[in-house]
Design a protein around this motif. Structure first.
Motif, mmCIF file in Angstrom:
data_model
loop_
_atom_site.group_PDB
_atom_site.id
_atom_site.type_symbol
_atom_site.label_atom_id
_atom_site.label_comp_id
_atom_site.label_asym_id
_atom_site.label_seq_id
_atom_site.Cartn_x
_atom_site.Cartn_y
_atom_site.Cartn_z
ATOM 1 N N ARG A 61 0.826 -1.202 0.000
ATOM 2 C CA ARG A 61 0.000 0.000 0.000
ATOM 3 C C ARG A 61 0.864 1.258 0.000
ATOM 4 O O ARG A 61 0.570 2.231 -0.699
ATOM 5 N N ALA A 62 1.954 1.228 0.760
ATOM 6 C CA ALA A 62 2.860 2.378 0.807
ATOM 7 C C ALA A 62 3.511 2.598 -0.550
ATOM 8 O O ALA A 62 3.629 3.740 -1.020
ATOM 9 N N LEU A 63 3.935 1.516 -1.210
ATOM 10 C CA LEU A 63 4.564 1.624 -2.520
ATOM 11 C C LEU A 63 3.580 2.146 -3.556
ATOM 12 O O LEU A 63 3.900 3.017 -4.372
ATOM 13 N N HIS A 108 12.604 11.651 -2.597
ATOM 14 C CA HIS A 108 12.806 12.324 -1.316
ATOM 15 C C HIS A 108 12.136 11.562 -0.179
ATOM 16 O O HIS A 108 12.702 11.411 0.903
ATOM 17 N N GLY A 109 10.936 11.066 -0.439
ATOM 18 C CA GLY A 109 10.247 10.277 0.585
ATOM 19 C C GLY A 109 11.002 9.015 0.933
ATOM 20 O O GLY A 109 11.053 8.607 2.100
ATOM 21 N N GLY A 110 11.617 8.386 -0.072
ATOM 22 C CA GLY A 110 12.395 7.190 0.189
ATOM 23 C C GLY A 110 13.621 7.473 1.037
ATOM 24 O O GLY A 110 13.955 6.705 1.950
ATOM 25 N N VAL A 111 14.293 8.594 0.759
ATOM 26 C CA VAL A 111 15.446 8.990 1.574
ATOM 27 C C VAL A 111 14.989 9.297 2.997
ATOM 28 O O VAL A 111 15.653 8.933 3.980
ATOM 29 N N SER A 112 13.844 9.961 3.119
ATOM 30 C CA SER A 112 13.312 10.269 4.452
ATOM 31 C C SER A 112 12.978 8.994 5.217
ATOM 32 O O SER A 112 13.269 8.879 6.412
ATOM 33 N N LEU A 113 12.363 8.026 4.533
ATOM 34 C CA LEU A 113 12.043 6.749 5.190
ATOM 35 C C LEU A 113 13.305 6.061 5.689
ATOM 36 O O LEU A 113 13.324 5.499 6.790
ATOM 37 N N LEU A 114 14.360 6.112 4.882
ATOM 38 C CA LEU A 114 15.630 5.509 5.289
ATOM 39 C C LEU A 114 16.195 6.228 6.510
ATOM 40 O O LEU A 114 16.669 5.595 7.457
#
Length: 201
Positions: free
Chosen positions: A56-58, A71-77
């Motif tokens: 669902r997130a993807l 940017h969201g992926g970097v933030s999640l990391l």
């Protein structure tokens, strides 16, 4: 060597002063409206992942009509190692600002080498460019408010270097061009569209 060292010192002093000013700000939890919305989407995605709903997130990130997922992926990391906060999100934009400055110095020196010019000319060109950037006060504000401009500038610079190698009869690694241009596109869709319009005759 002396010009490059002076440029490195300038970068460290300016960025340190900017970050210290941000740290002393009485209210660091205020982001611009779009950065705030991106953070909310990222926190929703983090919640989905923690609750076993990674699909669902993807899907939500792919469906986003406004902001690509980089940017969201970097933030999640980053949030995997720290507590989610606006300060951490702003720090990501500031990190890209620092990477941009370092990349400008390294890239200009490399370009001088490729053009068989003295390396100090590349370092001087980098210093001039970086000083101009530092005089753009809006850029400092963008870098400390989780905006995408500094991230886009970083990937644009990498794309310019890749295109230079592509057009200068030098062998260019396809992965370098692909990753830099994809990073630009996944920072903000219009950046990628403008790049395509610029490079296609």
């Amino acid at each position: 060597g002396l010009t490059a060292a002076a440029t490195v010192a300038l970068i460290i002093l300016k960025l340190s002063a900017d970050w210290q000013a941000f740290q002393s700000c009485p209210n660091r939890d205020v982001l611009s409206w779009d950065a705030n919305l991106r953070l909310i989407y990222t926190l929703d995605a983090r919640d989905d992942i923690l609750n076993g709903r990674a699909g669902r997130a993807l899907l939500a990130s792919v469906r986003s009509p406004t902001w690509p997922p980089l940017h969201g992926g970097v933030s999640l990391l980053a949030f995997a190692f720290t507590q989610p906060s606006t300060v951490v999100d702003a720090g990501i934009g500031f990190a890209f600002y620092a990477l941009l400055c370092a990349g400008l110095l390294a890239g200009c020196i490399w370009l001088a080498h490729e053009e068989k010019l003295p390396l100090w000319i590349g370092a001087l060109a980098a210093m001039f460019t970086i000083v101009c950037l530092f005089h753009t006060r809006e850029l400092t504000a963008y870098s400390l408010s989780a905006m995408l401009e500094t991230q886009g500038m970083f990937f644009l610079w990498l794309t310019i270097l890749a295109l230079y190698r592509l057009t200068s009869r030098a062998t260019v690694g396809p992965w370098f061009l692909l990753c830099s241009s994809l990073g630009l596109f996944l920072t903000k869709f219009p950046y990628g569209h403008i790049l395509i319009l610029a490079v296609i005759p």
